[in-house]
Design an enzyme around this catalytic site. Sequence first.
Site, short mmCIF file in Angstrom:
data_model
loop_
_atom_site.label_atom_id
_atom_site.label_comp_id
_atom_site.label_asym_id
_atom_site.label_seq_id
_atom_site.Cartn_x
_atom_site.Cartn_y
_atom_site.Cartn_z
N ASP A 31 0.82 -1.20 0.00
CA ASP A 31 0.00 0.00 0.00
C ASP A 31 0.86 1.27 0.00
O ASP A 31 1.79 1.38 0.81
CB ASP A 31 -0.88 -0.02 1.26
CG ASP A 31 -2.01 0.98 1.22
OD1 ASP A 31 -2.84 0.88 0.30
OD2 ASP A 31 -2.07 1.85 2.11
N GLU A 89 2.00 -0.23 -4.76
CA GLU A 89 0.98 0.72 -5.22
C GLU A 89 1.70 2.06 -5.34
O GLU A 89 1.91 2.75 -4.35
CB GLU A 89 -0.17 0.80 -4.22
CG GLU A 89 -1.32 1.61 -4.77
CD GLU A 89 -2.20 2.24 -3.70
OE1 GLU A 89 -3.32 2.65 -4.03
OE2 GLU A 89 -1.76 2.34 -2.54
O1 TEU Z 1 -4.82 3.97 -1.74
C1 TEU Z 1 -3.99 5.04 -2.02
C2 TEU Z 1 -4.60 6.26 -2.63
O2 TEU Z 1 -4.03 7.31 -2.47
C3 TEU Z 1 -5.83 6.31 -3.39
O3 TEU Z 1 -6.32 5.16 -3.87
C4 TEU Z 1 -6.83 7.07 -2.59
O4 TEU Z 1 -7.30 6.28 -1.54
C5 TEU Z 1 -8.00 7.51 -3.42
O5 TEU Z 1 -7.54 8.09 -4.56
C6 TEU Z 1 -8.80 8.53 -2.63
O6 TEU Z 1 -10.04 8.66 -3.24
C7 TEU Z 1 -4.46 3.02 -0.82
C8 TEU Z 1 -5.55 2.01 -0.66
O7 TEU Z 1 -5.70 1.30 -1.85
C9 TEU Z 1 -6.80 2.70 -0.22
O8 TEU Z 1 -7.90 1.84 -0.18
C10 TEU Z 1 -6.52 3.30 1.13
O9 TEU Z 1 -7.62 4.09 1.49
C11 TEU Z 1 -5.26 4.15 1.13
O10 TEU Z 1 -4.18 3.57 0.44
C12 TEU Z 1 -4.79 4.34 2.54
O11 TEU Z 1 -4.28 3.13 3.04
#
Ligand code: TEU
Length: 593
Positions: A239, A293
């Site tokens: 993440d 990610e």
């Molecule tokens: O996501 C990272 C992220 O910055 C984006 O997906 C963000 O959550 C989105 O654009 C906002 O609308 C990761 C995870 O996949 C996500 O589910 C989590 O909320 C986030 O990290 C925090 O851990």
Amino acid sequence: MVKRWIKGGLRGALRVARPLLLAGAAITVGPAHADPAQQGAIPWWQSAVVYQVYPRSFADSNGDGVGDLNGITRHLDYLKRLGVTVVWLSPHFDSPNVDNGYDIRDYRKVLAQFGTMADFDHMLAAMHARGIRLIIDLVVNHTSDQHAWFRKAVADPASPEHDYYIWRPAKPDGTPPNNAPSFFGGSAWSHAGAGNDEYLHYFARQQPDLNWDNPAVRREVYDVMRFWLDKGVSGFRMDVIPLISKDPAFPDLTAQQLADPAAAYAHGPQTHAYLGEMNREVLSHYDTMTVGEAIGIGDNEDALFTAPARHELNMIFHFDASNVDRDGWRPRAWTLPELKARYDHLYAALGDDGWTATFLGNHDKPRAVSHFGNDDPRWRVLSAKALATMSLLQRGTPFIFQGDELGMTNFPFNAIGQFDDISARNLWHDEVDGGHVTAAEMLAILRKTSRDNARTPMQWSADAGAGFTTGHPWLAVNPNHTAINAAVEARDPASVLNFYRRLIALRGRAPVLVRGDYHDIAPENPDVYAFTRNAGDDHALVVVNFATHPAEVALPAGIRLKNRLIDSGGGLPAPVGARTIHLQPWEASVYRF
Ligand code: TEU
């Protein structure tokens, strides 16, 4: 079939109970597991097809309305039949669920709603028995504010745990240490405990960022990784991994940086030092697959994370293409040439040896068919197949988000109360309650963009509860589950599901579709995405019509068409040697040439 011992499994053998070991330590897999050192062999994580399970929404085995691990175990034959070889499980750890598990309270405990550690072990063994590997979510940029570390940190500023987090004094006028925004609205700094100090949280205030500059934190993270690897998991989806290192000076973000905070946060000074250390300390001792990610990371920086010689990660998710219709949280108009240009740019940056992850959606995105395809009943099936053809046959390891293989669509939201996601609710609070955007406008935007679109329950059947639950689902089931569901699609040879099965099987049979290079042959074509995959004498051409009208693509000299390998169910194959391919609306085909 080749049977091999997994390094981690063997190591884990010393630590786990014997019955588990028998099922869990050896995985029967296809030729991809052949020794990668052998000439021409493809590492297993390159030939893999990954399926993302969002456990809360996949299958509920006990009627409490929340998906669980036993629900996943129950549906493994479905995944096996689909042909996927790896499951990525979104967080299954103990969590107060402010951000649906991306706020972890205990890294070594299964969320009670999802089951027990025994359920986890049973699920993993059942996966291995089917030749399916498991990668789990590593969420270590931040913890939950209810993690024991943070509780101690707040209770006692002199405790070692205090330095597990990032604290800075508020400014004399009481404003935060700098102007960094949180991704979920407001400042990235909040106050906790006695004194004047604030802690950093790039996401919700209940998600304090860990202080990776503290070696004790890194040791804790590596221990958590070993704990799960020793159980037999095969790696991690990491993440927001580029965010782990921070500039300790915390300068204010410039106006330009404020327009794209992810890019500003993703370039800390120690990221690669820490990923290199993580690899040395942990990953290099196991046979793993890692996917970062990579929010905030440009295509040109890919190799810093993934070049094999750097020993960091295997691949990363890039978001440029999937964000083609977004400008921050606002939607923007996009064209096919623009989308293709983003992919082309990525592949040019990767070079012929680079590797990436390909995907259409995940738990943070709207539904693929509603996002890039056309979810009008006339085009839904065709466009879902077209998108699958594109994504599964681009160069990289494909990731399928649960339900996309059914062509599941966005949810018809019509009130803010229907949203669960903290990012939607906070955005509403800031923009609508703040008087900047009307409720009607924001609702229209969220209907298109909300992460909850992907999080509605998996549609297994036409039953009430969609076969997901016999109870009251935690998030509403899409009313279209009566028509769009796995049971109906399994029986229909022309369904999206059966097309995914054939496409995955095709990818498994044709190494060129895994290892071949990527070349866009018609970047300017306004309707058709046409790219070749080439490996030695092996050549394949993928053509996808993104329009609701017939379209064509002229073939460059040098491409002499042979047989068609698969078609999404439209027109006749182009004759051998044809100079132009004509496609029906949303038709996708693959040819050898
Ligand atoms: O996501 C990272 C992220 O910055 C984006 O997906 C963000 O959550 C989105 O654009 C906002 O609308 C990761 C995870 O996949 C996500 O589910 C989590 O909320 C986030 O990290 C925090 O851990």
